[in-house]
Structure formats: structure tokens, C-alpha cells
Design a protein around this motif. Structure first.
Motif, PDB file in Angstrom:
ATOM      1  N   GLU A   1       0.833  -1.209   0.000  1.00 59.43           N
ATOM      2  CA  GLU A   1       0.000   0.000   0.000  1.00 59.43           C
ATOM      3  C   GLU A   1       0.866   1.256   0.000  1.00 59.43           C
ATOM      4  O   GLU A   1       0.572   2.224  -0.716  1.00 59.43           O
ATOM      5  N   LEU A   2       1.919   1.245   0.797  1.00 60.07           N
ATOM      6  CA  LEU A   2       2.826   2.399   0.822  1.00 60.07           C
ATOM      7  C   LEU A   2       3.604   2.520  -0.490  1.00 60.07           C
ATOM      8  O   LEU A   2       3.973   3.627  -0.887  1.00 60.07           O
ATOM      9  N   MET A   3       3.839   1.393  -1.161  1.00 54.67           N
ATOM     10  CA  MET A   3       4.481   1.450  -2.472  1.00 54.67           C
ATOM     11  C   MET A   3       3.601   2.209  -3.462  1.00 54.67           C
ATOM     12  O   MET A   3       4.089   2.989  -4.293  1.00 54.67           O
ATOM     13  N   VAL A   4       2.279   1.996  -3.387  1.00 56.03           N
ATOM     14  CA  VAL A   4       1.355   2.730  -4.251  1.00 56.03           C
ATOM     15  C   VAL A   4       1.437   4.220  -3.955  1.00 56.03           C
ATOM     16  O   VAL A   4       1.527   5.053  -4.866  1.00 56.03           O
ATOM     17  N   ILE A   5       1.413   4.569  -2.664  1.00 54.93           N
ATOM     18  CA  ILE A   5       1.421   5.978  -2.259  1.00 54.93           C
ATOM     19  C   ILE A   5       2.709   6.666  -2.697  1.00 54.93           C
ATOM     20  O   ILE A   5       2.687   7.769  -3.255  1.00 54.93           O
ATOM     21  N   VAL A   6       3.851   6.034  -2.464  1.00 59.33           N
ATOM     22  CA  VAL A   6       5.129   6.684  -2.765  1.00 59.33           C
ATOM     23  C   VAL A   6       5.345   6.795  -4.274  1.00 59.33           C
ATOM     24  O   VAL A   6       5.937   7.774  -4.757  1.00 59.33           O
ATOM     25  N   THR A   7       4.866   5.818  -5.030  1.00 58.51           N
ATOM     26  CA  THR A   7       4.970   5.900  -6.487  1.00 58.51           C
ATOM     27  C   THR A   7       4.114   7.046  -7.006  1.00 58.51           C
ATOM     28  O   THR A   7       4.530   7.810  -7.891  1.00 58.51           O
ATOM     29  N   GLY A   8       2.923   7.182  -6.444  1.00 60.19           N
ATOM     30  CA  GLY A   8       2.057   8.294  -6.831  1.00 60.19           C
ATOM     31  C   GLY A   8       2.661   9.638  -6.489  1.00 60.19           C
ATOM     32  O   GLY A   8       2.550  10.595  -7.271  1.00 60.19           O
ATOM     33  N   ALA A   9       3.306   9.725  -5.335  1.00 64.27           N
ATOM     34  CA  ALA A   9       3.950  10.987  -4.946  1.00 64.27           C
ATOM     35  C   ALA A   9       5.026  11.369  -5.957  1.00 64.27           C
ATOM     36  O   ALA A   9       5.105  12.522  -6.404  1.00 64.27           O
ATOM     37  N   GLY A  10       5.855  10.414  -6.322  1.00 61.59           N
ATOM     38  CA  GLY A  10       6.907  10.705  -7.293  1.00 61.59           C
ATOM     39  C   GLY A  10       6.381  11.045  -8.672  1.00 61.59           C
ATOM     40  O   GLY A  10       7.009  11.807  -9.411  1.00 61.59           O
ATOM     41  N   SER A  11       5.194  10.535  -8.997  1.00 64.57           N
ATOM     42  CA  SER A  11       4.655  10.722 -10.348  1.00 64.57           C
ATOM     43  C   SER A  11       4.230  12.159 -10.640  1.00 64.57           C
ATOM     44  O   SER A  11       4.012  12.507 -11.801  1.00 64.57           O
ATOM     45  N   VAL A  12       4.096  13.009  -9.615  1.00 59.34           N
ATOM     46  CA  VAL A  12       3.698  14.405  -9.861  1.00 59.34           C
ATOM     47  C   VAL A  12       4.855  15.380  -9.668  1.00 59.34           C
ATOM     48  O   VAL A  12       4.666  16.601  -9.728  1.00 59.34           O
ATOM     49  N   ALA A  13       6.056  14.856  -9.448  1.00 58.17           N
ATOM     50  CA  ALA A  13       7.201  15.708  -9.112  1.00 58.17           C
ATOM     51  C   ALA A  13       7.510  16.751 -10.185  1.00 58.17           C
ATOM     52  O   ALA A  13       7.343  16.509 -11.385  1.00 58.17           O
ATOM     53  N   LEU A  14       7.943  17.899  -9.729  1.00 60.50           N
ATOM     54  CA  LEU A  14       8.543  18.971 -10.537  1.00 60.50           C
ATOM     55  C   LEU A  14       7.560  19.758 -11.405  1.00 60.50           C
ATOM     56  O   LEU A  14       7.863  20.881 -11.790  1.00 60.50           O
TER      57      LEU A  14
END
Length: 447
Positions: free
Chosen positions: A386-399
Motif C-alpha cells: 500500500e505504501l508502495m502505491v502511495i510513494v509511487t504516486g507521490a513521485g509521479s507528480v514531481a517537478l
């Protein structure tokens, strides 16, 4: 295979060229994006005809969806403005929260509305309200729009049932309920810090901005006196949200493959849901308020003019991203990230960031990163899916990079320069990514 060093160099030079040519040289942004995109592809070794067709395919793919959303959302926003519906919601919000807490109210609204809809859909639904609230409360537009945008971006990236998060759920074999719970626990403080808190810091430092061309379509100088009922107005905004939510739950509400299931998926489609809501607004906010059909036609025609440049820039951003992918630059940068020996949570985040920068798409970044890291997770221990989903999503909007269609949507709607958009929206997106990583790492200590 292009070397990672050359790929990073070409991508960096292209981004710098876009910033300088638009910000310093004052050249039309569409011309700059088109020219730099094609030149980038040629420098990467693509044949000239392929470079042009790649840009066209990328622009067409993005516009095929976004243009419809912007057009329908703008019409709905125009009806909200002309009927006084946006003013009714603005007055109700300020009575409940007070003018000083408008930015927090918009963050909460963004979190709720953003749950079942894509970022660009939620944005076009709520931007008329942001314009109206800013004008009526004498609040800087950035103080209202940035918290709204941050909340929409957080829900888009971290909380199902968005398509990218569903793909990540499948790749990581994560539990949907626990992912939603962790997404809410982590996403809410992230949205607060990247939204209202950062907006309060940056808005006074940006200085005056040009009034966006669409502001005059959504806000009248004098507030209408005969306002529509609050619940009617809220229903007009939430109607497409509810239809999309029904569409996302279609397989739970009906047998997959059946007629009812197909109908629910159909009405839950983004374009259909917005079309239904827009046509409905013609009656409940138009004819029922005393507007003639000719007047409604005039409203819907005149509001589309200012969206032309926005659509062109959104499409050009998609073309720029496609050139990065087709030229091999995206793949080379991803290979560079894979070579880094880092913890699995950090690797998923880093890959999502790299693909986000390389392609400009949060959805592509999340689906690609989860597809790469998913098989690795099967052989790892002690890492929460579940945290893998969250952290991947966080990185996907970077910059919030320049090859992201949302960058140009924010720029044009808020009347910002390229530099101002980088200092506001790009930083907001980066804060979401970094804070999402930090909070996820902290959560991993107890998950």
C-alpha cells in the motif's frame, strides 16, 4: 541505446531553451514548444519526418481528451458565473469559513471533488469558483487556486480509484481499502503544506500577475442579486463527479460485461459525465433562471474563445513529452535511475520522478514505475504494498515539468509567466512529491 549523460543533457537544454525563449525573448509559447520539440528530436537522431509525426501524435493524443474536458468545463463554468451560482457558493463558503480561511476551504473542496476525477477535470470544474472567491473576498488568486490545485494533484496521485493508482494497486498486489486509508492519512497533511501553507508564503513574493483571459468569463464585476439555490448550484458541480464515481464502481454495482455494467461505464466516462452536467446546467442554471436559448447559446460560444491558446499549449506539452519518449531520451534516463542501489520505496519514487520528467505524464510515470518495481516487490520482505502505491504516486507528480500539459493549463488559467508558474505550480508539485516520500518513509516504520 542513447547514453544517460547525453539524454540528461539534451532534456536539460530543451527545458532551458523553452524557459528562455518564452520568458526572456517573449516568443509565442506554442511556436517555442513546437520548435524546441522538433529540434530536440533531431538532435537525438530521429529522422525529420518522424520528429514531426511524433509531435503531432503526442499533441493529438493529449488534445483528444483534454480539449473536450476544457470545452465542456468552460461552458459549465460560464453557466455558473452568469446564473450567479458561483457567487452563491462563494458567499456560503465565506459565511462558514470566513474570508481569511478561504484557501483552506478550497483545499478541502479539492480533496473531495478530486477523489473520482482526473486533475484536469477537477480543475476546470472548480476554477470558476476560485475566480469568484478571489474577487469577492479580495484574496489573491494564487491563495485560492494553489490550494485547490494541490489537493486535486494529491488525490490524483495517491488515492484510488484513479486509473494510475488502480494500475499500481494491481502491480504491487495492494489492498484497496488500506491504500485509501494510507492515502488519506498521508495525503491530507501533504496537501495542507503544499497548498495553503506554501500559497501563503509564495503569493506575496510573486507580485502582481496579469488577469487571465478566462477571468472575465467566470466573474462579473457586479455580483448577481437573484442567486440560484445553493443545493442546485452544488449539484451542478457535483453531477459529473457523481457520475464518474458511479462509473468507477460499475463492476461492483453490476455484473461485468452486462448491459447495465456497460451503461454505468458509459455515463461514468469523463466526457459523457461532463456533457450531461453541462446540458443539465443549461436548464437548471439557464432556462429555469429566465435565460433564453439564444442567450445560453451566446454564453457557450463566447466563453470558448479564450480557451484556444490553452488547448494549443496543452497539446504542445503533450507533443514535447512524446518527442522525449520516441527519441529514446526517456528510456535512457530511466535506465540511469534503475542503476541506483537504493531502498525499494525510494527506488519506486525515484523511477516515477524520472519518468515524470521524461514524459510529462503523472499517469504514465506511475504506471511505468509500478510496472518496473512490481516484480521486484514480490521477492522483497517488510515493504508495505500500500505504501508502495502511495510513494509511487507521490513521485509521479514531481517537478510539474514544462512537458506536462497541466503546467500550461495552470499558467494560462492563472495568468502567470513561465517563471512565475515554475515558482508556484512546479514547486507545489515538487513539495507534494518530496513530502509524500518523507511521510511514506515515516509511515513505513509502523506499517
Amino acid at each position: 541505446m542513447m547514453s544517460p549523460f547525453i539524454a540528461v543533457t539534451l532534456a536539460t537544454m530543451a527545458i532551458l531553451a523553452v524557459v528562455v525563449l518564452i520568458g526572456r525573448c517573449r516568443i509565442n509559447p506554442f511556436i517555442v514548444l513546437f520548435g524546441v520539440s522538433v529540434l530536440l528530436a533531431l538532435c537525438a537522431g530521429m529522422p525529420p519526418q518522424k520528429a514531426i509525426s511524433s509531435f503531432e501524435e503526442g499533441a493529438g493524443k493529449v488534445l483528444g481528451h483534454v480539449a473536450t474536458v476544457i470545452a465542456l468545463g468552460t461552458m459549465l463554468g460560464k453557466m455558473l458565473a452568469e446564473s450567479g451560482g458561483a457567487d452563491q457558493i462563494a458567499l456560503t463558503i465565506t459565511r462558514i469559513t470566513g474570508p481569511r480561511r478561504v484557501s483552506w476551504a478550497m483545499m478541502v473542496i479539492g480533496l473531495l471533488v478530486g477523489l473520482p476525477v482526473f486533475f484536469e477535470v477537477g480543475f476546470v470544474l472548480l476554477i470558476p469558483l476560485a475566480f469568484t472567491l478571489a474577487r469577492r473576498t479580495q484574496t489573491p488568486l494564487l491563495m485560492v487556486a494553489l490550494p485547490m490545485g494541490a489537493a486535486l494533484s494529491v488525490t490524483h496521485a495517491m488515492i484510488p480509484p484513479h486509473p494510475a493508482t488502480l494500475l499500481a494497486l494491481a502491480a504491487y498486489h495492494a489492498d484497496t481499502g488500506r491504500t485509501i486509508l494510507w492515502g488519506a492519512v498521508i495525503g491530507t497533511p501533504v496537501a495542507a503544506l503544499a497548498g495553503p501553507v506554501y500559497a501563503r508564503f509564495i503569493a506575496p513574493r510573486i507580485g502582481p500577475t496579469d488577469e487571465a483571459a478566462l477571468a472575465s468569463q467566470f466573474v462579473t464585476d457586479k455580483a448577481p442579486t437573484n442567486l440560484p439555490p445553493f443545493l442546485t448550484t452544488v449539484f451542478s458541480i457535483l453531477c459529473p463527479v457523481l457520475l464518474m464515481l458511479v462509473g468507477s464502481m460499475a463492476d461492483l454495482l453490476s455484473h461485468p460485461g452486462g448491459t447495465a455494467n456497460g451503461f454505468l461505464h458509459f455515463i461514468g466516462n469523463t466526457d459523457i459525465a461532463l456533457a450531461v452536467a453541462t446540458v443539465l446546467s443549461f436548464y437548471v442554471l439557464g432556462i429555469a433562471r429566465g435565460f433564453s436559448r439564444a442567450t445560453i447559446l451566446k454564453f457557450t460560444n463566447e466563453c470558448l474563445g479564450p480557451t484556444a491558446l490553452i488547448m494549443l499549449l496543452v497539446g504542445a506539452g503533450g507533443g514535447f513529452g512524446r518527442e522525449l519518449v520516441d527519441s529514446g531520451i526517456s528510456s535512457a534516463i530511466t535506465t540511469l535511475a534503475l542503476g541506483a542501489h537504493v531502498p525499494l520505496l525510494v527506488l519506486a519514487w525515484l523511477l516515477a520522478v524520472v519518468v515524470r520528467v521524461a514524459t510529462g505524464s503523472a499517469t504514465v510515470a506511475m504506471s511505468t514505475a509500478s510496472g518496473i518495481v512490481g516484480p521486484i516487490l514480490l521477492h522483497a520482505h517488510g515493504v508495505s504494498p500500500e505504501l508502495m502505491v502511495i510513494v509511487t504516486g507521490a513521485g509521479s507528480v514531481a517537478l510539474g515539468p514544462l512537458n506536462d500539459a497541466g503546467f500550461w493549463q495552470i499558467k494560462e488559467y492563472l495568468g502567470l509567466t513561465v517563471g512565475q508558474t515554475i515558482r508556484t505550480w512546479s514547486v507545489v508539485e515538487t513539495l507534494i512529491a518530496v513530502l509524500g516520500l518523507l511521510f511514506t518513509l515515516l509511515a513505513s516504520l509502523v506499517a
